[in-house]
Design a protein around this motif. Structure first.
Motif, short mmCIF file in Angstrom:
data_model
loop_
_atom_site.label_atom_id
_atom_site.label_comp_id
_atom_site.label_asym_id
_atom_site.label_seq_id
_atom_site.Cartn_x
_atom_site.Cartn_y
_atom_site.Cartn_z
N VAL A 1 0.87 -1.18 0.00
CA VAL A 1 0.00 0.00 0.00
C VAL A 1 0.91 1.23 0.00
CG1 VAL A 1 -1.64 1.36 1.38
CG2 VAL A 1 -1.92 -1.11 1.22
N ARG A 2 0.58 2.22 -0.81
CA ARG A 2 1.32 3.48 -0.75
C ARG A 2 0.90 4.24 0.51
NH1 ARG A 2 3.90 4.13 -5.57
NH2 ARG A 2 2.85 3.16 -7.36
N VAL A 3 1.87 4.69 1.28
CA VAL A 3 1.61 5.34 2.56
C VAL A 3 2.01 6.81 2.50
CG1 VAL A 3 2.45 5.50 4.94
CG2 VAL A 3 1.68 3.31 4.03
N ASN A 4 1.07 7.67 2.86
CA ASN A 4 1.35 9.08 3.10
C ASN A 4 1.19 9.32 4.59
OD1 ASN A 4 1.35 10.44 0.19
ND2 ASN A 4 -0.27 8.90 0.24
N GLU A 5 2.27 9.55 5.29
CA GLU A 5 2.22 9.67 6.75
C GLU A 5 1.70 11.05 7.15
OE1 GLU A 5 1.91 8.64 10.29
OE2 GLU A 5 3.02 7.13 9.13
N LEU A 6 0.55 11.08 7.82
CA LEU A 6 -0.01 12.32 8.37
C LEU A 6 0.66 12.54 9.72
CD1 LEU A 6 -3.78 11.57 7.60
CD2 LEU A 6 -2.04 12.53 6.08
N CYS A 7 1.41 13.62 9.84
CA CYS A 7 2.37 13.77 10.94
C CYS A 7 1.78 14.60 12.08
CB CYS A 7 3.65 14.41 10.43
SG CYS A 7 4.36 13.50 9.04
N ALA A 8 1.57 13.96 13.23
CA ALA A 8 0.99 14.62 14.40
C ALA A 8 2.05 14.79 15.48
CB ALA A 8 -0.19 13.80 14.94
N PHE A 9 2.17 16.02 16.01
CA PHE A 9 3.12 16.31 17.07
C PHE A 9 2.40 17.07 18.18
CE2 PHE A 9 5.64 15.97 13.19
CZ PHE A 9 6.59 15.05 13.58
N HIS A 10 2.82 16.80 19.42
CA HIS A 10 2.18 17.43 20.57
C HIS A 10 2.88 18.71 21.01
CE1 HIS A 10 -0.60 14.15 21.02
NE2 HIS A 10 0.38 13.28 21.06
N SER A 11 4.04 18.99 20.43
CA SER A 11 4.75 20.21 20.80
C SER A 11 5.44 20.80 19.57
CB SER A 11 5.79 19.93 21.88
OG SER A 11 6.89 19.20 21.36
N SER A 12 5.56 22.14 19.55
CA SER A 12 6.24 22.80 18.45
C SER A 12 7.72 22.43 18.43
CB SER A 12 6.08 24.32 18.57
OG SER A 12 6.56 24.78 19.81
N LYS A 13 8.26 22.11 19.60
CA LYS A 13 9.67 21.70 19.68
C LYS A 13 9.89 20.40 18.91
CE LYS A 13 13.34 20.69 23.03
NZ LYS A 13 13.69 20.58 24.47
N GLU A 14 8.96 19.44 19.07
CA GLU A 14 9.09 18.15 18.37
C GLU A 14 8.88 18.33 16.87
OE1 GLU A 14 10.24 14.20 18.64
OE2 GLU A 14 10.23 15.79 20.12
N LEU A 15 7.94 19.22 16.49
CA LEU A 15 7.73 19.51 15.07
C LEU A 15 8.99 20.15 14.48
CD1 LEU A 15 6.15 19.92 12.45
CD2 LEU A 15 5.14 21.98 13.47
N ALA A 16 9.59 21.08 15.21
CA ALA A 16 10.82 21.73 14.72
C ALA A 16 11.94 20.71 14.54
CB ALA A 16 11.24 22.83 15.69
N ARG A 17 12.01 19.76 15.46
CA ARG A 17 13.02 18.70 15.34
C ARG A 17 12.79 17.88 14.07
NH1 ARG A 17 13.14 13.41 19.26
NH2 ARG A 17 14.92 12.34 18.33
N TYR A 18 11.53 17.53 13.80
CA TYR A 18 11.16 16.77 12.61
C TYR A 18 11.58 17.54 11.34
CZ TYR A 18 7.69 15.18 9.07
OH TYR A 18 7.06 14.75 7.94
N LEU A 19 11.27 18.83 11.30
CA LEU A 19 11.61 19.64 10.13
C LEU A 19 13.12 19.85 10.01
CD1 LEU A 19 8.76 22.29 10.49
CD2 LEU A 19 8.88 20.45 8.80
N ASP A 20 13.79 20.05 11.14
CA ASP A 20 15.25 20.25 11.12
C ASP A 20 15.99 19.02 10.62
OD1 ASP A 20 15.07 22.82 12.02
OD2 ASP A 20 15.47 22.36 14.13
N GLU A 21 15.40 17.83 10.82
CA GLU A 21 16.03 16.60 10.35
C GLU A 21 15.78 16.35 8.87
OE1 GLU A 21 15.20 13.21 12.81
OE2 GLU A 21 15.69 14.26 14.67
N GLY A 22 15.11 17.30 8.22
CA GLY A 22 14.93 17.21 6.76
C GLY A 22 13.64 16.58 6.31
#
Length: 462
Positions: free
Chosen positions: A236-257
């Motif tokens: 199955v083709r997967v598009n991961e809908l990305c949920a984060f509970h803090s802006s810090k964790e989202l920033a980490r996700y984005l900073d990792e590319g």
């Protein structure tokens, strides 16, 4: 590798045959024409009049949790309180103090045992049984203790009926969070189990919100998907809908590319999940941070007030001509003002066509201005999907099928890649025994599901 499929009814096309070359559609034509042009290197599949549609896209589910629940103790066929108690007794034998986890009970089927009765049968095991609808959980004292739910919380919460052992909402999520964290191999087995069930329903692509759906770190979840993709085990083709509970964790996700579209052909990062109901400032911060990194948002609303909040935030985020698809998931009716706002913003909408709560959703008035895609958190069977496609009164069966196929591809900005039966597109398609738009019938079955040119499900003849 080349494969010619002949003697087919093809949705929205006059041809009766097509060729798949490796992972994409390469040619469409008549059966006679494609057979006459064979060079001897192609294999031939005779579909014997079966009907071909683009692979179905379920744009909003929890694939990992879905596979986990399919792997758990299934309670759907238990028909009495006595049978449930006997099964619980057998589950408790010889398991030390391991969790007993199951899913599928129906509260209206028979009177459920009270918490004290559950404690008497399996008191040394934490017990968590989730209802068929997924909204309720039956738990014992050991599960409450493991989750850190004390007497004060029980007294103050409307989500807990301690005497009945019944929990809802945040209390249910707290018990789920107390369950043991699965390792990567376990998660991979759950993903495979979930994909197998989806392929049997003709589903070839999903949007899946896995972060937070089980007790595991998002890095570990992506590792499980990445290993399956590398091992060429994704069906199955997967598009991961990305949920984060803090802006810090989202920033980490984005900073990792990471960001929208990052991944490979089978596992791709999708939109950021936003949940309405928090302060405007927090919601706006998440949406702005995502947009800065070219990642759209998919926003979840539970009521009209939350719909207004999302529209208010998105008015500042959605820019004219920006290709990012901002989307909203909502069950229920919308006011005239909200519909006007949605049309002006050209927001995508994700709607469960099967769900009774969506009977009042204004499909017709939004259809021309908004991209409406199908999404069901717990898909049950193919008949439910085709019944929803055929029986929606507000839109035609052809429009409902479009919501279940190409509109889902548009939501993930992948409509140039899959979602259509056209030359050059990825060969993701579903073969049915009859035209899904003509009637909903339990005799209409999924005969074959093909993803990336490979058959991932084929119904065995009796």
């Amino acid at each position: 590798m080349k494969t010619i499929y002949i003697n087919a009814g093809i949705d929205n096309r006059m041809e009766t045959a097509f060729m798949v070359e490796d992972d994409h559609f390469s040619r469409f034509g008549s059966t006679q024409q494609l057979l006459a042009e064979r060079d001897g290197q192609e294999s031939v599949v005779d579909l014997c009049g079966a009907y071909v549609i683009p692979g179905l896209v379920n744009a909003n589910m929890h694939l990992l949790q879905y596979g986990m629940e399919l792997s758990q103790w299934n309670l759907e066929n238990i028909d009495s309180r006595e049978e449930l108690m006997e099964c619980l007794h057998r589950q408790a034998l010889g398991q030390d103090d391991a969790w007993i986890i199951g899913r599928g009970f129906c509260q209206n089927k028979f009177p459920l045992p009270k918490r004290e009765e559950l404690d008497a049968v399996c008191g040394r095991h934490p017990l968590a049984l989730t209802s068929k609808c997924g909204q309720k959980m039956l738990a014992n004292q050991k599960a409450f203790a493991k989750a850190g739910i004390d007497e004060k919380q029980i007294m103050m919460s409307e989500m807990i009926s301690y005497e009945d052992g019944m929990v809802l909402g945040a209390a249910k999520e707290k018990i789920k969070a107390a369950m043991p964290s699965p390792n990567v191999e376990t998660m991979k087995s759950w993903i495979v189990t979930g994909m197998r069930a989806l392929n049997q329903m003709g589903i070839t692509t999903v949007g899946t919100n896995d972060f937070g759906s089980i007790n595991a770190d998002w890095h570990t979840i992506l590792d499980a998907y990445g290993q399956l993709s590398y091992q060429e085990k994704m069906t199955v083709r997967v598009n991961e809908l990305c949920a984060f509970h803090s802006s810090k964790e989202l920033a980490r996700y984005l900073d990792e590319g990471y960001g929208m579209g990052i991944g490979d052909a089978m596992v791709t990062m999708g939109p950021l999940v936003l949940k309405a109901g928090v302060k405007d400032q927090e919601l706006r911060l998440f949406a702005q941070l995502a947009a800065k990194f070219n990642t759209p948002s998919i926003c979840y609303a539970d009521d009209a007030k939350e719909v207004d909040q999302i529209l208010r935030i998105m008015q500042d985020i959605v820019l004219e001509g920006n290709p990012l698809h901002q989307a909203m998931v909502y069950r229920g009716s919308l006011s005239d003002d909200q519909q006007l706002w949605l049309r002006q913003l050209h927001m995508d909408m994700v709607v469960d066509l099967v769900c009774e709560e969506n009977r009042s959703f204004p499909f017709a008035s939004l259809w021309d201005a908004c991209n409406i895609a199908y999404g069901a958190q717990t898909p049950k069977n193919f008949f439910d999907i085709q019944e929803a496609i055929f029986n929606r009164k507000e839109i035609s069966p052809a429009q409902a099928l479009k919501a279940c196929t190409e509109n889902g591809a548009r939501l993930f900005m992948a409509n140039e890649i899959y979602g259509f039966l056209n030359s050059g597109k990825k060969a993701d398609f579903t073969v049915l025994s009859a035209d899904i738009k003509q009637a909903a019938s339990k005799q209409n079955e999924v005969l074959r599901t093909v993803v990336d040119g490979k058959t991932v499900f084929e119904k065995q003849s009796r």
